[in-house]
Motif scaffolding. Structure first.
Motif, short mmCIF file in Angstrom:
data_model
loop_
_atom_site.label_atom_id
_atom_site.label_comp_id
_atom_site.label_asym_id
_atom_site.label_seq_id
_atom_site.Cartn_x
_atom_site.Cartn_y
_atom_site.Cartn_z
N GLU A 97 0.83 -1.21 0.00
CA GLU A 97 0.00 0.00 0.00
C GLU A 97 0.86 1.25 0.00
N GLY A 98 1.98 1.24 0.73
CA GLY A 98 2.90 2.37 0.74
C GLY A 98 3.49 2.62 -0.64
N ILE A 99 3.84 1.54 -1.35
CA ILE A 99 4.37 1.67 -2.72
C ILE A 99 3.28 2.21 -3.64
N ALA A 100 2.04 1.73 -3.47
CA ALA A 100 0.93 2.22 -4.30
C ALA A 100 0.68 3.70 -4.06
N VAL A 101 0.75 4.14 -2.79
CA VAL A 101 0.56 5.57 -2.48
C VAL A 101 1.68 6.39 -3.14
N HIS A 102 2.89 5.87 -3.10
CA HIS A 102 4.01 6.58 -3.74
C HIS A 102 3.78 6.71 -5.25
N GLN A 103 3.27 5.66 -5.88
CA GLN A 103 2.97 5.72 -7.32
C GLN A 103 1.85 6.73 -7.59
N ARG A 104 0.82 6.73 -6.74
CA ARG A 104 -0.28 7.69 -6.92
C ARG A 104 0.20 9.12 -6.73
N ARG A 105 1.19 9.29 -5.86
CA ARG A 105 1.75 10.62 -5.60
C ARG A 105 2.44 11.17 -6.84
N LYS A 106 2.94 10.29 -7.70
CA LYS A 106 3.63 10.71 -8.93
C LYS A 106 2.70 10.77 -10.14
N THR A 107 1.40 10.60 -9.91
CA THR A 107 0.42 10.58 -11.00
C THR A 107 0.44 11.86 -11.81
N ARG A 108 0.44 11.70 -13.13
CA ARG A 108 0.29 12.83 -14.05
C ARG A 108 -0.98 12.60 -14.87
N ILE A 109 -1.84 13.59 -14.90
CA ILE A 109 -3.10 13.50 -15.63
C ILE A 109 -3.09 14.58 -16.69
N SER A 110 -3.41 14.21 -17.92
CA SER A 110 -3.38 15.17 -19.01
C SER A 110 -4.49 16.21 -18.84
N THR A 111 -4.26 17.39 -19.37
CA THR A 111 -5.23 18.48 -19.27
C THR A 111 -6.53 18.10 -19.96
N SER A 112 -6.43 17.43 -21.11
CA SER A 112 -7.65 17.06 -21.83
C SER A 112 -8.49 16.07 -21.02
N LYS A 113 -7.84 15.11 -20.36
CA LYS A 113 -8.58 14.13 -19.56
C LYS A 113 -9.22 14.80 -18.34
N LEU A 114 -8.48 15.71 -17.70
CA LEU A 114 -9.04 16.45 -16.56
C LEU A 114 -10.29 17.22 -16.96
N ASN A 115 -10.20 17.94 -18.06
CA ASN A 115 -11.33 18.75 -18.51
C ASN A 115 -12.50 17.87 -18.96
N GLN A 116 -12.20 16.78 -19.63
CA GLN A 116 -13.24 15.87 -20.10
C GLN A 116 -14.00 15.25 -18.92
N GLU A 117 -13.30 14.88 -17.86
CA GLU A 117 -13.93 14.23 -16.70
C GLU A 117 -14.61 15.22 -15.76
N LEU A 118 -13.97 16.35 -15.48
CA LEU A 118 -14.44 17.23 -14.41
C LEU A 118 -15.37 18.37 -14.85
N LEU A 119 -15.19 18.90 -16.04
CA LEU A 119 -16.04 20.02 -16.45
C LEU A 119 -17.53 19.67 -16.48
N PRO A 120 -17.93 18.47 -16.95
CA PRO A 120 -19.36 18.13 -16.85
C PRO A 120 -19.87 18.07 -15.41
N LEU A 121 -19.03 17.60 -14.49
CA LEU A 121 -19.41 17.56 -13.07
C LEU A 121 -19.56 18.96 -12.50
N ILE A 122 -18.64 19.85 -12.90
CA ILE A 122 -18.69 21.23 -12.42
C ILE A 122 -19.92 21.94 -12.98
N GLU A 123 -20.28 21.64 -14.23
CA GLU A 123 -21.50 22.24 -14.81
C GLU A 123 -22.74 21.74 -14.10
N ALA A 124 -22.75 20.45 -13.72
CA ALA A 124 -23.90 19.88 -13.02
C ALA A 124 -24.02 20.43 -11.60
N TYR A 125 -22.90 20.70 -10.96
CA TYR A 125 -22.88 21.24 -9.59
C TYR A 125 -21.89 22.40 -9.54
N PRO A 126 -22.30 23.58 -10.02
CA PRO A 126 -21.37 24.73 -10.09
C PRO A 126 -21.14 25.33 -8.71
#
Length: 190
Positions: A97-126
């Motif tokens: 679990e410690g190794i998994a947390v370390h891997q999650r800590r280094k996570t990189r998420i592309s801007t397009s994926k962030l916007n695709q996933e979160l902007l609809p949620l933000i529009e639904a609950y602004p």
């Protein structure tokens, strides 16, 4: 002396294992160490030691977990494992679990994926309007840092309150599996 060693260890690590005595429960000193690790933006895994000595029933793990989560609120999504160092129960799982947390800590998420996933949620609950002014979040990007930091660009960033920032953090953690990893959110002017 033990406090100074804890502080120094926290400052020099990436992932902290917070060891709690199951018989004593989550004490004030444990909470101080937890907040110190959180303030230093470290990955975190909570280990409840001496779990073999506690009288258990079907609900013991759930009740103990709820008590810990109540004490560390509003922090969320921290892995809690029940181990026994003496009997070597679930120690490898704790390291995994410690190794998994370390891997999650280094996570990189592309801007397009962030916007695709979160902007609809933000529009639904602004964000709630303030003084008749509506806040519009235009886009999201991740900063190139050692742990996940995200910038939300909005027309009126000064009016986005802390509860809404916690909502955004919960959505990020849920969508992109950031359990145990620190996450920071900034709201900036577009």
């Amino acid at each position: 002396y033990s406090n100074m060693r804890s502080i120094r260890s926290i400052e020099h690590c990436d992932v902290c294992f917070l060891l709690i005595d199951a018989e004593q429960g989550f004490e004030t000193q444990d909470l101080n160490v937890f907040h110190l690790a959180e303030k230093n933006n470290k990955g975190l895994v909570i280990l409840v030691n001496k779990w073999d000595l506690v009288e258990k029933d079907a609900q013991s793990v759930k009740q103990f977990t709820q008590r810990i989560e109540e004490k560390i609120a509003p922090s969320m999504d921290i892995p809690i494992l029940f181990v026994s160092a003496l009997k070597k129960q679930r120690l490898l799982k704790a390291l995994e679990e410690g190794i998994a947390v370390h891997q999650r800590r280094k996570t990189r998420i592309s801007t397009s994926k962030l916007n695709q996933e979160l902007l609809p949620l933000i529009e639904a609950y602004p964000p709630p309007s303030v003084k008749g002014k509506y806040i519009k979040i235009k886009y999201i990007t991740q900063l190139p840092t050692r742990y996940p930091q995200f910038v939300f660009f909005a027309n009126l960033p000064q009016y986005v309150n802390d509860p809404y920032k916690r909502y955004l953090e919960r959505q990020l953690r849920k969508r992109f599996d950031l359990k145990g990893s620190p996450v920071q959110i900034y709201i900036r002017k577009k």
